[in-house]
Design an enzyme around this catalytic site. Structure first.
Site, mmCIF file in Angstrom:
data_model
loop_
_atom_site.group_PDB
_atom_site.id
_atom_site.type_symbol
_atom_site.label_atom_id
_atom_site.label_comp_id
_atom_site.label_asym_id
_atom_site.label_seq_id
_atom_site.Cartn_x
_atom_site.Cartn_y
_atom_site.Cartn_z
ATOM 1 N N LYS A 1 0.826 -1.209 0.000
ATOM 2 C CA LYS A 1 0.000 0.000 0.000
ATOM 3 C C LYS A 1 0.863 1.263 0.000
ATOM 4 C CE LYS A 1 -1.209 2.529 3.143
ATOM 5 N NZ LYS A 1 -1.575 3.189 4.410
ATOM 6 N N ASP B 1 -6.276 0.857 1.277
ATOM 7 C CA ASP B 1 -6.177 0.877 2.731
ATOM 8 C C ASP B 1 -7.499 0.386 3.306
ATOM 9 O OD1 ASP B 1 -7.939 2.938 2.319
ATOM 10 O OD2 ASP B 1 -6.832 4.421 3.486
#
Length: 294
Positions: free
Chosen positions: A193, A211
């Protein structure tokens, strides 16, 4: 004065048991009494009903909970409409982390793991003033970096990672931020991420960082359902129109953070409510009735 109650005399031939010491739980059943008297049942014993003859007891039905995911994925046309609605709701969407260079962005994203952007933004001004470059950050060291970021969660590990990734950048990349996901993920404290955020925000690459907010929103709306973060990421990259990929990251994060919340989505004020496939939309709350004056 402590009041005492009268006690009955013991029956002939019966020796009373001593009272339990203070703090000792009382016995659940009473001592046997004279014949013809009913014995007391243990306290707090639930009553059970026997089924009628020739029938069997039915188990109690479990309370149903509202599904947290859409029942299907959106079609291409629905994806286009959903993201168009979000783009109108967040026309100037961008990351809420404060940064000035790709390096400070990388550090800020690493610090934001399991912490809010607001908490990170409170510590980075002093940190970046003391160490705006990999060279300065590596020279600052773990302890001094830790003292500057100790108000955020996991600050000890994050201080070590920030210093170590700075050393890696100097040793392996001449102090520059790499432009590939594979190279970024080899840095200390950098996961998939974080790498995608840096590529998206700093280098304008069409990545979709997933996320907790994006994961929840994608599953709940039907934009791209999946059991894992990587599964959702792959679906979003395949389904979102290429011109929308980069900006959609910010639309989804802000929508998930402020509208499509985890505990209760505020569907009544969602700009994409009509195109969202979530089956159990939250209605507009009723206004509270003012209390009458005494």
């Amino acid at each position: 004065m402590r009041r005492t109650t009268g006690q009955k005399a013991p029956l002939p031939g019966h020796t009373p048991e001593p009272a339990p010491a203070e703090g000792t739980p009382a016995q659940a059943t009473l001592a046997p009494q004279a014949s013809g008297r009913r014995t007391a049942k243990p306290a707090n014993t639930p009553r059970t009903r026997k089924p009628a003859p020739g029938t069997t007891a039915k188990p109690r039905a479990k309370a149903q909970t509202a599904p947290q995911t859409a029942l299907r994925d959106m079609t291409k046309a629905e994806v286009q409409q959903f993201l168009t609605d979000l783009s109108r709701a967040w026309p100037d969407a961008q990351t809420e982390l404060h940064y000035t260079t790709p390096f400070t962005l990388l550090v800020a994203v690493v610090l934001s793991a399991q912490a809010t952007d607001a908490s990170v933004n409170r510590v980075t001004p002093a940190l970046f003033a003391a160490a705006p470059t990999p060279q300065a950050m590596a020279a600052l060291g773990d302890e001094q970096v830790g003292q500057l970021i100790r108000t955020i969660g996991l600050w000890r590990n994050k201080a070590k990672n920030v210093v170590e990734l700075s050393r890696q950048l100097l040793a392996e990349h001449d102090g520059q931020i790499p432009h590939t996901r594979e190279a970024l993920e080899k840095l200390a404290g950098v996961g998939r991420k974080t790498a995608n955020v840096v590529l998206n925000v700093a280098f304008n690459q069409p990545t979709v960082p997933v996320d907790t907010h994006v994961f929840r929103l994608a599953n709940r709306s039907g934009l791209g359902r999946g059991r894992t973060v990587e599964a959702v990421e792959k679906k979003l990259e395949a389904r979102i129109p290429l011109p929308m990929v980069r900006d959609s990251h910010h639309w989804l994060i802000l929508q998930g953070r402020y509208v499509c919340k985890a505990r209760k989505p505020e569907c009544w004020r969602c700009a994409a409510q009509q195109s969202c496939l979530f089956p159990d939309k939250t209605p507009l709350p009723r206004p509270k009735t003012p209390r009458a004056a005494p």
